[in-house]
Design a protein around this motif. Structure first.
Motif, short mmCIF file in Angstrom:
data_model
loop_
_atom_site.label_atom_id
_atom_site.label_comp_id
_atom_site.label_asym_id
_atom_site.label_seq_id
_atom_site.Cartn_x
_atom_site.Cartn_y
_atom_site.Cartn_z
N HIS A 63 0.85 -1.21 0.00
CA HIS A 63 0.00 0.00 0.00
C HIS A 63 0.88 1.25 0.00
O HIS A 63 0.65 2.18 -0.78
CB HIS A 63 -0.92 0.02 1.22
CG HIS A 63 -2.13 -0.83 1.09
ND1 HIS A 63 -3.15 -0.59 0.20
CD2 HIS A 63 -2.50 -1.95 1.78
CE1 HIS A 63 -4.09 -1.49 0.32
NE2 HIS A 63 -3.72 -2.35 1.28
N TYR A 70 -7.22 4.04 0.19
CA TYR A 70 -8.62 4.37 -0.04
C TYR A 70 -9.25 4.69 1.31
O TYR A 70 -8.71 4.34 2.35
CB TYR A 70 -9.36 3.21 -0.72
CG TYR A 70 -9.28 1.91 0.03
CD1 TYR A 70 -10.19 1.59 1.03
CD2 TYR A 70 -8.25 1.00 -0.23
CE1 TYR A 70 -10.10 0.39 1.73
CE2 TYR A 70 -8.15 -0.19 0.46
CZ TYR A 70 -9.08 -0.49 1.44
OH TYR A 70 -8.98 -1.66 2.14
N ASN A 71 -10.38 5.36 1.28
CA ASN A 71 -11.06 5.64 2.54
C ASN A 71 -12.09 4.53 2.81
O ASN A 71 -12.48 3.81 1.90
CB ASN A 71 -11.67 7.05 2.56
CG ASN A 71 -12.86 7.18 1.65
OD1 ASN A 71 -13.79 6.38 1.71
ND2 ASN A 71 -12.85 8.19 0.80
N PRO A 72 -12.52 4.39 4.04
CA PRO A 72 -13.44 3.30 4.38
C PRO A 72 -14.79 3.37 3.68
O PRO A 72 -15.53 2.41 3.67
CB PRO A 72 -13.61 3.41 5.90
CG PRO A 72 -12.91 4.62 6.33
CD PRO A 72 -12.14 5.19 5.18
N ALA A 74 -15.12 4.10 0.41
CA ALA A 74 -14.94 3.90 -1.03
C ALA A 74 -15.75 2.70 -1.52
O ALA A 74 -16.02 1.77 -0.77
CB ALA A 74 -13.46 3.69 -1.33
N LEU A 76 -16.63 -0.77 -3.38
CA LEU A 76 -15.90 -2.03 -3.31
C LEU A 76 -14.95 -2.23 -4.47
O LEU A 76 -13.84 -2.77 -4.29
CB LEU A 76 -16.86 -3.21 -3.21
CG LEU A 76 -17.57 -3.35 -1.86
CD1 LEU A 76 -18.51 -4.55 -1.89
CD2 LEU A 76 -16.57 -3.49 -0.72
N ARG A 79 -11.85 -0.23 -3.69
CA ARG A 79 -11.09 -0.90 -2.62
C ARG A 79 -10.34 -2.11 -3.18
O ARG A 79 -9.16 -2.31 -2.89
CB ARG A 79 -12.02 -1.33 -1.49
CG ARG A 79 -12.64 -0.17 -0.76
CD ARG A 79 -13.63 -0.62 0.25
NE ARG A 79 -12.92 -0.97 1.47
CZ ARG A 79 -13.51 -1.11 2.64
NH1 ARG A 79 -14.80 -0.96 2.76
NH2 ARG A 79 -12.80 -1.40 3.70
N HIS A 82 -7.19 -1.20 -5.12
CA HIS A 82 -6.06 -0.83 -4.26
C HIS A 82 -5.50 -2.04 -3.51
O HIS A 82 -4.29 -2.16 -3.33
CB HIS A 82 -6.47 0.28 -3.30
CG HIS A 82 -6.70 1.59 -3.99
ND1 HIS A 82 -5.69 2.29 -4.60
CD2 HIS A 82 -7.83 2.30 -4.19
CE1 HIS A 82 -6.17 3.40 -5.13
NE2 HIS A 82 -7.48 3.42 -4.91
N GLU A 83 -6.38 -2.93 -3.07
CA GLU A 83 -5.92 -4.16 -2.40
C GLU A 83 -5.10 -5.03 -3.36
O GLU A 83 -4.08 -5.60 -2.99
CB GLU A 83 -7.10 -4.94 -1.83
CG GLU A 83 -7.80 -4.27 -0.66
CD GLU A 83 -6.91 -4.09 0.56
OE1 GLU A 83 -5.95 -4.87 0.76
OE2 GLU A 83 -7.17 -3.15 1.34
#
Length: 146
Positions: A63, A70-72, A74, A76, A79, A82-83
């Motif tokens: 990361h 990302y913000n919580p 965002a 799916l 997210r 980025h994951e």
């Protein structure tokens, strides 16, 4: 394999990324970015092995090194993007293809033995190397021939 956790801490330190061990409310690890600085937190009470610690630290470093935050709130798909970027960085650094090929040539042909060799979890190892066909597992690497 050499002590991978030591290499990960050296990578973090060389990049100015602080790694701290302390309790977290939900996840076993997290990375945060503030302006131009990143920090990683690992919760020892939620980590059951050195392989899990290596896997988590490498993922969180991913990361930080790729800027995949990302913000919580965002969506799916954002997210997941980025994951996946964080995982790709971690996989590239923990399981380089040349070492994977050498491990397989040396007889590490089971998922568990490869995970043990690379000091990562089996779940993480499977992200790099496994497909299932007809009830059997085969090792592969993206766009590379074993």
């Amino acid at each position: 394999m050499e002590n991978e956790s030591c290499n990960l801490y050296l990578e973090a330190s060389a990049s100015g990324i602080e790694v701290a061990w302390f309790p977290l409310s939900v996840e076993p690890s997290m990375a945060i970015q503030f302006q131009d600085t990143c920090a990683i937190a690992l919760d020892p009470s939620k980590i059951s092995s050195s392989a899990e610690a290596n896997t988590l630290l490498a993922h969180e470093l991913g990361h930080c090194k790729t800027g995949s935050f990302y913000n919580p709130y965002a969506q799916l798909d954002i997210r997941a993007k980025h994951e996946n970027k964080a995982d790709k960085w971690a996989i590239t650094h923990l399981i380089p293809f040349a070492k994977l090929r050498s491990a397989i040539s040396a007889g590490c042909t089971e998922l568990w033995s490869l995970a043990e060799y690379f000091e990562v979890t089996e779940e993480f190892m499977a992200k790099k190397a496994v497909i299932k066909v007809g009830g059997k597992q085969y090792l592969v690497a993206e766009k590379e021939t074993l």
